[in-house]
Write an enzyme that holds these catalytic residues in place. Structure first.
Site, short mmCIF file in Angstrom:
data_model
loop_
_atom_site.label_atom_id
_atom_site.label_comp_id
_atom_site.label_asym_id
_atom_site.label_seq_id
_atom_site.Cartn_x
_atom_site.Cartn_y
_atom_site.Cartn_z
N SER A 171 -4.96 -6.26 15.90
CA SER A 171 -4.46 -7.63 15.97
C SER A 171 -4.94 -8.30 17.24
O SER A 171 -4.87 -7.72 18.33
CB SER A 171 -2.93 -7.64 15.94
OG SER A 171 -2.44 -7.24 14.67
N GLY A 352 12.71 -17.78 -9.20
CA GLY A 352 11.93 -17.83 -10.43
C GLY A 352 10.49 -18.19 -10.15
O GLY A 352 9.91 -17.81 -9.12
N GLU A 376 2.71 0.09 13.01
CA GLU A 376 3.51 0.75 14.06
C GLU A 376 4.04 2.11 13.59
O GLU A 376 5.09 2.58 14.01
CB GLU A 376 4.71 -0.13 14.51
CG GLU A 376 4.37 -1.58 14.81
CD GLU A 376 3.54 -1.76 16.06
OE1 GLU A 376 2.72 -0.86 16.35
OE2 GLU A 376 3.67 -2.79 16.73
#
Length: 393
Positions: A171, A352, A376
Site C-alpha cells: 500500500s 435489494g 495484516e
C-alpha cells in the site's frame, strides 16, 4: 473543526487514555473531518482510483499522521484505545482511505519505537504532518502468510547495505517517501531478517503497475522492486536480526487498526440499511415492519457491538503491554473483520437491487471490507496465533 487531535492529547510517552471530555472532542473533530473531507468524495475516488494526497495532508494538520508517535517529532502521543476509536470514525467516511492512514501510522510507529534519534528526526516530522507517507514492505510474491520465508536480501558492503528483491501488495507504493523494508541479512528463518528505512527516491527503487483490485481503489497497491538499492548502514532500523520481531510487533497494532476500520465501514452500512428499511415499502408496509428484517438488524447490531468491545479490550491490553496482548489483537482482528464484512454484506442484501448500485455506496463498502479478512495476517493465520497461544506452543 474546533479542536485538533494533537491539541487535545497532551499525552506523555506512556500514552494515557484521554479524559472523557477530551476524547469526545477528538472524536467529534475526526467525525467532522470524515464527513466533510472523505465521505463526499469516496465514490468518486473509488471510480477514478484517485489517491487524495491533499486531503491526507489536511489529515496530518489535524494530527492523524502520527497518532501514537511521540510529540517531540510532531506526533500526537495517544494510546491504542483512542487510536482505534479514531480509525473507526475515519472509516465511516471512507474505509479505503482510513485503512491507508492506519498503515502509514504503523510505519511511523516503527520508526518512533525502534529508530535512532537521527532516524526519528529525519523521517518523522514529514510523516506526522503527512507531507510524506510511509509504506510497510514485508510480503513477497512467494512469501505471504509464511513471512519468515522472505528472500529479499540485504548484503553488507563496507559502510552500505545492498538490497535486492521484490515486495508484493504494498500500500502506498510509488507514493511513499520512506519504505520500511524487511530483508534477509543472515540465516534462514525469522532470526535472519532485518529492517531497513529506504527513502522513496533511492536509486534502484522501482515499482510495478498499480494493481487492479476488488476494493481499496483510492489507495495505490503495487510491487516494490529493489534492484540493488544501496543504502547506508545508518538505514538499518534497530539491530541486525531483529527485523522480523519488529515487523510482528507492528502487526499487533496493525491488526487492531484494520479491525477498527471494519467496525467503521460496517456501522456506516448498518446505519444506511436501518434508514432504508423505514423508507422502503413492500406489499403495503415498510420493510421495518417485517419480523425477519427486525431480527436481521438486531443480530447485526449485536454482533457489531460485540466486535467493538473485543477491539477495545485488545487495544487496552496493548496499551498495558499485557502478556497475551498479541493473542487478543489476533482475536479482535479475526472477529471484527469477519463481522464487519458480514454486516456490510447483509446491509447490501437489505437494500435489494439498489444495494448493488454504486451510487448507494453499500457495494463499495462491501468491496473495501472484504480484504480486511486477508491483510495484516489472514483470518486463518489469526486462528493459528490464537491456538498456539492457548496451547503454549
Amino acid at each position: 473543526m474546533e479542536m485538533s487531535v494533537a491539541a487535545a492529547s497532551g499525552a506523555t510517552e506512556s500514552a494515557p487514555a484521554l479524559s472523557a471530555e477530551d476524547r469526545a472532542a477528538v472524536l467529534e473533530a475526526v467525525r467532522d473531518f470524515a464527513a466533510a473531507e472523505l465521505a463526499p468524495h469516496a465514490l468518486e475516488w473509488d471510480l477514478a482510483g484517485h489517491f487524495p494526497r491533499e486531503t491526507l495532508e489536511r489529515a496530518g494538520e489535524l494530527g492523524l499522521g502520527g497518532i501514537y508517535v511521540r510529540e517531540d517529532v510532531g506526533g500526537t502521543g495517544l494510546g491504542r484505545r483512542d487510536a482505534v476509536a479514531i480509525f473507526e470514525e475515519l472509516a465511516q467516511g471512507d474505509p479505503s482511505i482510513a485503512a491507508f492512514v492506519t498503515i502509514h501510522n504503523m510505519v511511523a510507529w516503527m520508526i518512533d519505537t525502534y529508530g535512532s534519534e537521527a532516524q526519528r528526526r529525519r523521517f518523522l516530522p514529514e510523516l506526522t504532518a503527512m507531507r510524506g507517507f510511509g509504506s510497510y514492505c514485508l510480503t513477497e510474491p512467494g512469501a505471504g502468510s509464511d513471512a519468515a520465508a522472505i528472500t529479499t536480501s540485504a548484503i553488507r558492503d563496507g559502510a552500505h547495505y545492498v538490497l535486492t528483491g521484490v515486495k508484493q501488495f504494498i500500500s502506498g507504493a510509488g507514493e511513499a517517501s520512506v519504505y520500511v523494508v524487511m530483508a534477509r541479512t543472515g540465516e534462514p528463518g525469522a532470526r535472519g531478517i532485518s529492517a531497513f528505512l529506504v527513502p522513496g527516491d533511492a536509486e534502484g527503487l522501482l515499482f510495478g503497475p498499480n494493481e487492479k483490485k476488488m476494493g481499496w481503489k483510492a489507495q495505490p497497491t503495487r510491487q516494490v522492486i529493489l534492484d540493488e538499492v544501496r543504502v547506508g548502514a545508518d538505514a538499518l532500523l534497530g539491530t541486525e536480526g531483529r527485523g522480523f520481531a519488529m515487523a510482528m510487533s507492528a502487526l499487533d497494532g496493525g491488526r487492531l487498526n484494520i479491525a477498527a476500520c471494519s467496525l467503521g465501514g460496517a456501522q456506516w452500512a448498518l446505519d444506511r440499511a436501518t434508514r432504508y428499511v423505514h423508507e422502503r415499502f413492500t406489499f403495503g408496509e415498510p420493510l421495518a415492519e417485517k419480523q425477519s428484517v427486525v431480527f436481521t438488524l438486531a443480530d447485526l447490531a449485536t454482533e457489531l457491538r460485540a466486535a467493538r468491545a473485543l477491539v477495545r479490550d485488545a487495544a487496552a491490553a496493548l496499551d498495558a503491554r499485557e502478556p497475551d496482548a498479541g493473542m487478543q489483537c489476533a482475536m479482535a482482528k479475526r472477529f471484527a473483520t469477519d463481522v464487519g464484512f458480514r454486516v456490510a454484506n447483509d446491509a447490501l442484501q437489505l437494500h435489494g437491487g439498489y444495494g448493488y448500485l454504486h451510487e448507494y455506496g453499500i457495494e463499495k463498502v462491501v468491496r473495501d471490507l472484504r480484504v480486511h479478512q486477508i491483510l495484516e495476517g489472514t483470518n486463518e493465520i489469526m486462528r493459528v496465533v490464537i491456538g498456539r497461544h492457548l496451547l503454549g506452543a
